[in-house]
Design an enzyme around this catalytic site. Structure first.
Site, mmCIF file in Angstrom:
data_model
loop_
_atom_site.group_PDB
_atom_site.id
_atom_site.type_symbol
_atom_site.label_atom_id
_atom_site.label_comp_id
_atom_site.label_asym_id
_atom_site.label_seq_id
_atom_site.Cartn_x
_atom_site.Cartn_y
_atom_site.Cartn_z
ATOM 1 N N VAL A 1 45.934 29.525 39.740
ATOM 2 C CA VAL A 1 45.761 28.825 38.463
ATOM 3 C C VAL A 1 45.935 29.738 37.242
ATOM 4 O O VAL A 1 46.108 29.261 36.133
ATOM 5 C CB VAL A 1 44.399 28.085 38.366
ATOM 6 C CG1 VAL A 1 44.320 26.946 39.362
ATOM 7 C CG2 VAL A 1 43.223 29.049 38.519
ATOM 8 N N TYR B 1 32.714 38.461 34.011
ATOM 9 C CA TYR B 1 32.450 37.104 34.523
ATOM 10 C C TYR B 1 31.706 36.257 33.486
ATOM 11 O O TYR B 1 32.068 35.101 33.235
ATOM 12 C CB TYR B 1 31.636 37.227 35.815
ATOM 13 C CG TYR B 1 31.345 35.929 36.522
ATOM 14 C CD1 TYR B 1 32.330 35.264 37.243
ATOM 15 C CD2 TYR B 1 30.065 35.379 36.487
ATOM 16 C CE1 TYR B 1 32.052 34.074 37.911
ATOM 17 C CE2 TYR B 1 29.780 34.194 37.155
ATOM 18 C CZ TYR B 1 30.773 33.548 37.869
ATOM 19 O OH TYR B 1 30.489 32.372 38.525
ATOM 20 N N ILE C 1 24.051 29.578 43.986
ATOM 21 C CA ILE C 1 24.430 28.582 44.993
ATOM 22 C C ILE C 1 24.928 29.301 46.252
ATOM 23 O O ILE C 1 25.645 30.312 46.148
ATOM 24 C CB ILE C 1 25.555 27.665 44.437
ATOM 25 C CG1 ILE C 1 25.185 27.105 43.051
ATOM 26 C CG2 ILE C 1 25.885 26.553 45.425
ATOM 27 C CD1 ILE C 1 23.947 26.234 42.985
HETATM 28 P P1 NAP Z 1 34.041 30.667 46.486
HETATM 29 O O1 NAP Z 1 33.342 30.163 47.681
HETATM 30 O O2 NAP Z 1 34.396 32.110 46.369
HETATM 31 O O3 NAP Z 1 35.330 29.766 46.247
HETATM 32 C C1 NAP Z 1 36.179 30.043 45.179
HETATM 33 C C2 NAP Z 1 37.336 29.098 45.229
HETATM 34 O O4 NAP Z 1 38.217 29.421 44.124
HETATM 35 C C3 NAP Z 1 38.134 29.216 46.493
HETATM 36 O O5 NAP Z 1 38.552 27.922 46.906
HETATM 37 C C4 NAP Z 1 39.356 30.034 46.041
HETATM 38 O O6 NAP Z 1 40.515 29.720 46.771
HETATM 39 C C5 NAP Z 1 39.540 29.569 44.641
HETATM 40 N N1 NAP Z 1 40.311 30.491 43.825
HETATM 41 C C6 NAP Z 1 40.016 31.775 43.529
HETATM 42 N N2 NAP Z 1 40.974 32.306 42.757
HETATM 43 C C7 NAP Z 1 41.898 31.314 42.546
HETATM 44 C C8 NAP Z 1 43.107 31.241 41.841
HETATM 45 N N3 NAP Z 1 43.593 32.294 41.166
HETATM 46 N N4 NAP Z 1 43.805 30.077 41.851
HETATM 47 C C9 NAP Z 1 43.341 29.010 42.541
HETATM 48 N N5 NAP Z 1 42.187 29.016 43.239
HETATM 49 C C10 NAP Z 1 41.476 30.157 43.242
HETATM 50 O O7 NAP Z 1 33.205 30.360 45.174
HETATM 51 P P2 NAP Z 1 32.133 29.235 44.798
HETATM 52 O O8 NAP Z 1 30.812 29.868 44.848
HETATM 53 O O9 NAP Z 1 32.389 27.976 45.534
HETATM 54 O O10 NAP Z 1 32.506 29.090 43.250
HETATM 55 C C11 NAP Z 1 33.154 27.962 42.696
HETATM 56 C C12 NAP Z 1 32.978 28.023 41.196
HETATM 57 O O11 NAP Z 1 31.584 28.003 40.876
HETATM 58 C C13 NAP Z 1 33.530 29.291 40.547
HETATM 59 O O12 NAP Z 1 34.109 28.988 39.312
HETATM 60 C C14 NAP Z 1 32.293 30.137 40.340
HETATM 61 O O13 NAP Z 1 32.459 31.051 39.297
HETATM 62 C C15 NAP Z 1 31.278 29.070 40.017
HETATM 63 N N6 NAP Z 1 29.886 29.473 40.205
HETATM 64 C C16 NAP Z 1 29.407 29.773 41.444
HETATM 65 C C17 NAP Z 1 28.074 30.154 41.592
HETATM 66 C C18 NAP Z 1 27.470 30.484 42.918
HETATM 67 O O14 NAP Z 1 26.289 30.855 42.944
HETATM 68 N N7 NAP Z 1 28.192 30.361 44.027
HETATM 69 C C19 NAP Z 1 27.254 30.230 40.463
HETATM 70 C C20 NAP Z 1 27.781 29.922 39.221
HETATM 71 C C21 NAP Z 1 29.094 29.531 39.104
HETATM 72 P P3 NAP Z 1 40.819 30.362 48.216
HETATM 73 O O15 NAP Z 1 39.735 29.946 49.159
HETATM 74 O O16 NAP Z 1 42.096 29.719 48.563
HETATM 75 O O17 NAP Z 1 40.821 31.831 47.991
#
Ligand code: NAP
Length: 247
Positions: free
Chosen positions: A64, A155, A188
């Site tokens: 993206v 971040y 999360i």
């Molecule tokens: P995750 O398990 O690491 O998953 C991240 C997802 O983003 C994966 O599907 C990955 O794709 C995709 N991605 C990464 N770089 C990308 C790129 N350049 N283009 C397209 N897709 C890309 O993370 P998550 O915890 O589910 O996080 C999801 C969102 O929530 C993020 O924006 C994160 O910052 C936010 N968030 C998470 C938490 C938490 O505690 N987990 C807290 C606050 C905010 P691939 O699998 O194909 O690599």
């Protein structure tokens, strides 16, 4: 809540929060375009899981942060689905380090994916939404975009930026019946946080008033609400999903 005959584009939906959002929206009838950038097998597995809910699913490999590739992908989704009704900008990465050790590339890559990636997807779907005079955009920010966090300058800057984008685009599109909101998850349970040490996990849990980590489904429920007809008078809002962490 029903998303029947709606098309939802979800970035980073091969796992974690994005996959939970895809399943939640699909369970209420939405057709789903999954955008991912990692392993093909993981993308295919996510596609199968969502398809099992009885909706149409497309899988798109797209970084993206790449402006042109995002445009091509949006065009391809429009060709295959005919419309885009919901956009969830969820793709995100971390490169946590104190500023002392943070390299330029650590800063640039996080801004490129989390912030510019959100802009790219909004930019390329903007005309579709404005022509339809309807739609929902939900951006995934973070509590650290509100409060900041040591070791996460890149971040938290990207996520504060996502909140700024949310409010600005909400103001641009409000007159056309399109709502733009954000969710700010706290801690999360996903691959992103599983990478932390047990000591850090325990410290964070202790700092959460509800004394537990959230599930991807907790975030997906808030996102689904913001995408629903029931949330039609809510725009420019940031909903924390954090067990009280950033209260
Ligand atoms: P995750 O398990 O690491 O998953 C991240 C997802 O983003 C994966 O599907 C990955 O794709 C995709 N991605 C990464 N770089 C990308 C790129 N350049 N283009 C397209 N897709 C890309 O993370 P998550 O915890 O589910 O996080 C999801 C969102 O929530 C993020 O924006 C994160 O910052 C936010 N968030 C998470 C938490 C938490 O505690 N987990 C807290 C606050 C905010 P691939 O699998 O194909 O690599």
């Amino acid at each position: 809540m029903s998303f029947k005959n709606k098309t939802a584009v979800i970035t980073g939906a091969s796992r974690g929060i994005g996959l939970a959002v895809a399943k939640k929206l699909a369970s209420q009838g939405a057709n789903i375009a999954i955008i991912y950038v990692g392993k093909e097998e993981e993308g295919e597995n996510a596609k199968k899981e969502v398809e099992a809910l009885g909706v149409k699913v497309g899988l798109y490999y797209c970084d993206v942060s790449d402006f042109e590739k995002s445009k091509e992908t949006v065009d391809q989704i429009l060709n295959e689905f005919g419309t885009i009704d919901i956009l969830v900008n969820n793709a995100g990465i971390v490169r946590d380090k104190l500023v002392l050790r943070m390299e330029e590339a650590d800063f640039d890559s996080v801004i490129a994916v989390n912030l510019k990636g959100t802009f790219n997807m909004i930019k390329h779907t903007y005309k579709t939404f404005t022509k339809q005079r309807a739609g929902r955009i939900v951006n995934v920010a973070s509590v650290v975009g509100i409060n900041g966090n040591a070791g996460q300058t890149n971040y938290s800057a990207s996520k504060a930026g996502v909140i700024g984008v949310t409010k600005s685009v909400a103001k641009e599109l409000a007159g056309r019946g399109i709502t733009v909101n954000a969710v700010a998850p706290g801690y999360i349970i996903t691959d992103m946080t599983n990478a932390l040490s047990d000591k850090v996990k325990e410290e964070i849990e202790n700092a959460i008033p509800m004394k537990k980590r959230g599930l991807p489904e907790d975030v997906a429920n808030a996102i689904a609400f913001l995408c629903s007809d029931e949330a039609s008078y809510i725009t420019g809002e940031v909903i924390r999903v954090d067990g009280g962490m950033a209260m």
